[in-house]
Design an enzyme around this catalytic site. Sequence first.
Site, PDB file in Angstrom:
ATOM      1  N   GLU A 142     -26.812  68.924   4.376  1.00  0.00           N
ATOM      2  CA  GLU A 142     -26.071  69.576   3.296  1.00  0.00           C
ATOM      3  C   GLU A 142     -25.725  71.016   3.652  1.00  0.00           C
ATOM      4  O   GLU A 142     -24.630  71.485   3.353  1.00  0.00           O
ATOM      5  CB  GLU A 142     -26.897  69.528   2.006  1.00  0.00           C
ATOM      6  CG  GLU A 142     -26.281  70.231   0.804  1.00  0.00           C
ATOM      7  CD  GLU A 142     -25.097  69.502   0.199  1.00  0.00           C
ATOM      8  OE1 GLU A 142     -24.545  70.012  -0.792  1.00  0.00           O
ATOM      9  OE2 GLU A 142     -24.726  68.415   0.708  1.00  0.00           O
ATOM     10  N   THR A 166      -8.017  66.703  -3.227  1.00  0.00           N
ATOM     11  CA  THR A 166      -9.322  67.019  -2.657  1.00  0.00           C
ATOM     12  C   THR A 166     -10.322  65.886  -2.839  1.00  0.00           C
ATOM     13  O   THR A 166     -11.376  65.886  -2.204  1.00  0.00           O
ATOM     14  CB  THR A 166      -9.880  68.326  -3.263  1.00  0.00           C
ATOM     15  OG1 THR A 166     -10.949  68.819  -2.464  1.00  0.00           O
ATOM     16  CG2 THR A 166     -10.341  68.112  -4.697  1.00  0.00           C
TER      17      THR A 166
END
Length: 509
Positions: free
Chosen positions: A373, A499
């Site tokens: 992440e 997106t």
Amino acid sequence: MRVTSLPLAALGLAGSVVTHPFGETEAVLGRQSQTQQKADAVKEAFQHAWNGYMKYAFPHDELHPVSNGYGDSRNGWGASAVDALSTAIVMGNADAVNTILDHISKIDYSQTSEQVSLFETTIRYLAGMLSGYDLLTGPASDLASKKDNVDNLLTQSKNLADVLKFAFDTESGVPYNNLNITSKGNDGSTTNGLAVTGTLALEWTRLSDLLGDDSYGKLSQKAESYLLNPQPSSGEPFPGLVGSNIYISNGEFGDGAVSWNGGDDSFYEYLIKMYVYDPKRFETYKDRWVLAAESTIKHLQSHPEPRPELTFLSSYDNGNYDLSSQHLTCFDGGSFLLGGSVLDRQDFIDFGLKLVNGCEATYNQTLTGIGPESWGWDPKQVPDSQKDFYERAGFYIESGYYVLRPEVVESFYYAYRITGSEVYRDWVWNAFVAINATTRTDSGFATVTNVNAKGGGSKVDNQESFLFAEVMKYCYLTHAEDAPWQVQRGDKNTFVFNTEAHPMRVKHT
């Protein structure tokens, strides 16, 4: 370590394609056959997740793939279904498509007990429906069994926008993001974020163009105007690179903190995509993207000491650089590649490929073959427990979670489509193999807690809707045949992806 074998053993496919020892024609045919098998493997993974969602979670927002429960984090309107629509269409999955269309026809967007995010609702629900409409009235018109359900996608898009548009009723036109649609209230924020404000124009403009009513597009473009002409000057520390927060009262920037990380990311993404959507109307957006891209190369690129051949993007705030990045940031390579291709700028393409290579390194250095992440490369901040890893990999892991994010495979996809180089298609496959092996459950796919631990550590009981919208779509399209919705080189694009990876037809086609 790179994962090299697919758990779907029946396919007999390797994680990366090797040189064929036979004739050139046979080698090409062999690669084509493997490519089709890989596309089919991604379809199987989508179907696995879809079946689990339908059995245990539909019509709720997301599946809990460990407990076989469900969640409603996106207002209970069926986010996974709406987000899955465009992927089901490009995969030719008529059963899923028609199930989703029937569901969308029944959604009442005026009803929810939860706070509504203008940003998340726009990129998932509004874009999902608009994309479905563009695809099903265009190159995929044979998939829908009921024409009324296709027409209803546009009707429901307008209904949703009408519910949301009070967000823009501010003195400046900069919207509130967190909304109470029942009371037409908000959370009382004094600022809105860069990405949240700057990631609305594509969807709301497309809605206006389809309806022939420019009022929706004007709302988003008014908010965007403050980002295109930043005030005060401290809000733009480098040409084109702007701060993270905008005052809702007057549209002025509240800081000059610059990054391509989450919270800022998709503002830059949409600048070039608005130009792809309509180069006549949105040339100024393109000009601002070029400024931002050039400043990014000059001021934000960074190279870790142990592996100076890698390129990451740092962040900047008031003279200080933060040497850390995020999985979310890894869309950046794709943005540079798209912009470089559309604008015929080889320097942007070359830099985009450097960013792609850097993000690939975060995948190939972990035990699972999946990137973390977030990570850092500040030599002064290396944890003692990761010193050896840092020297080998060039970065240390800050958060080892993988929440089914798409950004790395997204940039691999753009790299393949723009360059045609098979290595990037192989990288998508490697990522898919690793994700399938590490995150798959009996009913879907789950977040994992540590990409550098055996098996990804433990599983978290949630499957985000963007698994359907983005991860599965990019992995599939990389191995699928060419089609009108695929990213094209130069000015040949007939669709542009929002997106959330929902393809919308560009205005001039």
